[in-house]
Scaffold this motif. Sequence first.
Motif, PDB file in Angstrom:
ATOM      1  N   LYS A 163       0.681 -16.274   8.676  1.00 35.74           N
ATOM      2  CA  LYS A 163       0.445 -16.565  10.085  1.00 35.74           C
ATOM      3  C   LYS A 163       0.417 -18.078  10.321  1.00 35.74           C
ATOM      4  O   LYS A 163       0.261 -18.871   9.376  1.00 35.74           O
ATOM      5  N   PHE A 189      -2.297 -13.277   6.855  1.00 32.27           N
ATOM      6  CA  PHE A 189      -0.970 -12.663   6.803  1.00 32.27           C
ATOM      7  C   PHE A 189      -0.860 -11.561   7.853  1.00 32.27           C
ATOM      8  O   PHE A 189      -1.850 -10.908   8.203  1.00 32.27           O
ATOM      9  N   ASP A 190       0.380 -11.334   8.325  1.00 31.32           N
ATOM     10  CA  ASP A 190       0.599 -10.226   9.239  1.00 31.32           C
ATOM     11  C   ASP A 190       0.876  -8.954   8.438  1.00 31.32           C
ATOM     12  O   ASP A 190       0.827  -8.960   7.203  1.00 31.32           O
ATOM     13  N   SER A 191       1.175  -7.847   9.157  1.00 27.54           N
ATOM     14  CA  SER A 191       1.348  -6.550   8.500  1.00 27.54           C
ATOM     15  C   SER A 191       2.543  -6.519   7.557  1.00 27.54           C
ATOM     16  O   SER A 191       2.615  -5.668   6.663  1.00 27.54           O
ATOM     17  N   LYS A 192       3.487  -7.464   7.723  1.00 28.01           N
ATOM     18  CA  LYS A 192       4.666  -7.523   6.849  1.00 28.01           C
ATOM     19  C   LYS A 192       4.479  -8.490   5.686  1.00 28.01           C
ATOM     20  O   LYS A 192       5.385  -8.706   4.895  1.00 28.01           O
ATOM     21  N   GLY A 193       3.296  -9.091   5.610  1.00 25.19           N
ATOM     22  CA  GLY A 193       3.012 -10.006   4.518  1.00 25.19           C
ATOM     23  C   GLY A 193       3.437 -11.429   4.761  1.00 25.19           C
ATOM     24  O   GLY A 193       3.397 -12.265   3.847  1.00 25.19           O
ATOM     25  N   LYS A 238     -14.324 -15.813   5.890  1.00 20.76           N
ATOM     26  CA  LYS A 238     -13.123 -15.041   6.195  1.00 20.76           C
ATOM     27  C   LYS A 238     -12.347 -14.810   4.899  1.00 20.76           C
ATOM     28  O   LYS A 238     -11.910 -15.776   4.259  1.00 20.76           O
ATOM     29  N   GLY A 282     -10.351 -11.524   4.461  1.00 22.28           N
ATOM     30  CA  GLY A 282      -9.432 -10.398   4.574  1.00 22.28           C
ATOM     31  C   GLY A 282      -7.965 -10.820   4.556  1.00 22.28           C
ATOM     32  O   GLY A 282      -7.617 -11.950   4.927  1.00 22.28           O
ATOM     33  N   PHE A 283      -7.114  -9.902   4.151  1.00 20.98           N
ATOM     34  CA  PHE A 283      -5.664 -10.152   4.089  1.00 20.98           C
ATOM     35  C   PHE A 283      -5.121 -10.543   5.461  1.00 20.98           C
ATOM     36  O   PHE A 283      -4.296 -11.450   5.600  1.00 20.98           O
ATOM     37  N   THR A 284      -5.590  -9.835   6.499  1.00 18.22           N
ATOM     38  CA  THR A 284      -5.046 -10.061   7.839  1.00 18.22           C
ATOM     39  C   THR A 284      -5.498 -11.374   8.460  1.00 18.22           C
ATOM     40  O   THR A 284      -5.003 -11.756   9.519  1.00 18.22           O
ATOM     41  N   GLU A 285      -6.452 -12.059   7.832  1.00 21.84           N
ATOM     42  CA  GLU A 285      -6.851 -13.375   8.339  1.00 21.84           C
ATOM     43  C   GLU A 285      -5.711 -14.377   8.201  1.00 21.84           C
ATOM     44  O   GLU A 285      -5.573 -15.298   9.014  1.00 21.84           O
TER      45      GLU A 285
END
Length: 343
Positions: free
Chosen positions: A57, A50-54, A43, A45-48
Amino acid sequence: MQICRHLTYVRSLSPGKAIFYYQTHDCDFVPLQLETNKIRAPKSGFTEAFDSKGKLKNISPHDLAYSNPQCIQTCYVPPNISSIHCRFSLRVEANSLEPETCEDIKVKRYLTKLSHLYTQKNGYKELAIRYCRNLLIGTWLWRNNHTLGTQIEVTTSDNGHYVIADARLLSWDGEWPERDQKTLLALSAEMEQALTNPDKYWFADVHAVLMTGFCQEIHPSQKFIERKEGEASKQYATTSCVNGEKAVCFHAEKVGAALQLIDDWWDERAYKPLRAHEYAADRKNLIARRHPINSNDFYSLLKLTAVYIRHLRAVKSADEIHPNIHYVMSILCKGGLFQRGKS
């Protein structure tokens, strides 16, 4: 000149699919095939995390260590094979001499006059040289032109036979050896005739031999698909042979896109040729180099057809033709729907 509601041109260059294959002692055409592999990708990817606002998680360090199983297609040179062949055919027609459809007689007259004067002033020679340069340097091989040696051979319907011993030694804007320069001029002279003579139908058989490393990876066209459950997430283009086998290939559109990489008129300081496109889309930098705000896009320049006609009447040699005229004619050679629509 105003752009009318219905204006279309048929493309002048029509390449076929480029097929990858290799040869053995028993057969001179063995289709290069795909492999389907299942891998455990980490894994990353950024979204793994962080959320869309950075924002981070709510995940544990263990969550990011788990693998992400994937099914992908790959393509490699078979063991004990030292060279891969890639071959396609190219048809060239004089379709830019007049519109295919045009509802305005005045517009059609202007555009036909433009191409007629462009022919008289040998403007098509410049386009033919640029198309043939991409043919001979192997631009159409895309990522596969990084080899141990790339020979390109072109056989034409005019009984022409042209060979580039190693396309790696040539570049778009570099100095060519005298022998290769003569090859370029001879091949482009044939293509120029096809672009300017509506009674001539010219074909070229383009054949590249790639000297490859041991089990080197090959990069065909990638499919854009809506993946179903169990299918590979990355799939390559194939074509069916008469015996039912499938050979990996380039889509004809991908080959055509490479041949159309001739627009270095988009700026006086242009550092690379872009694909002939109405807005000069630079996909690597995600920017339109011919934005309408600068009035150098195709539609803004097409309105100046009457001005270009006067310019062509005044020039004495092809070297004096304004770059914008070459650009406009390259788009007409590309073909497409250029009308402004019902609105």
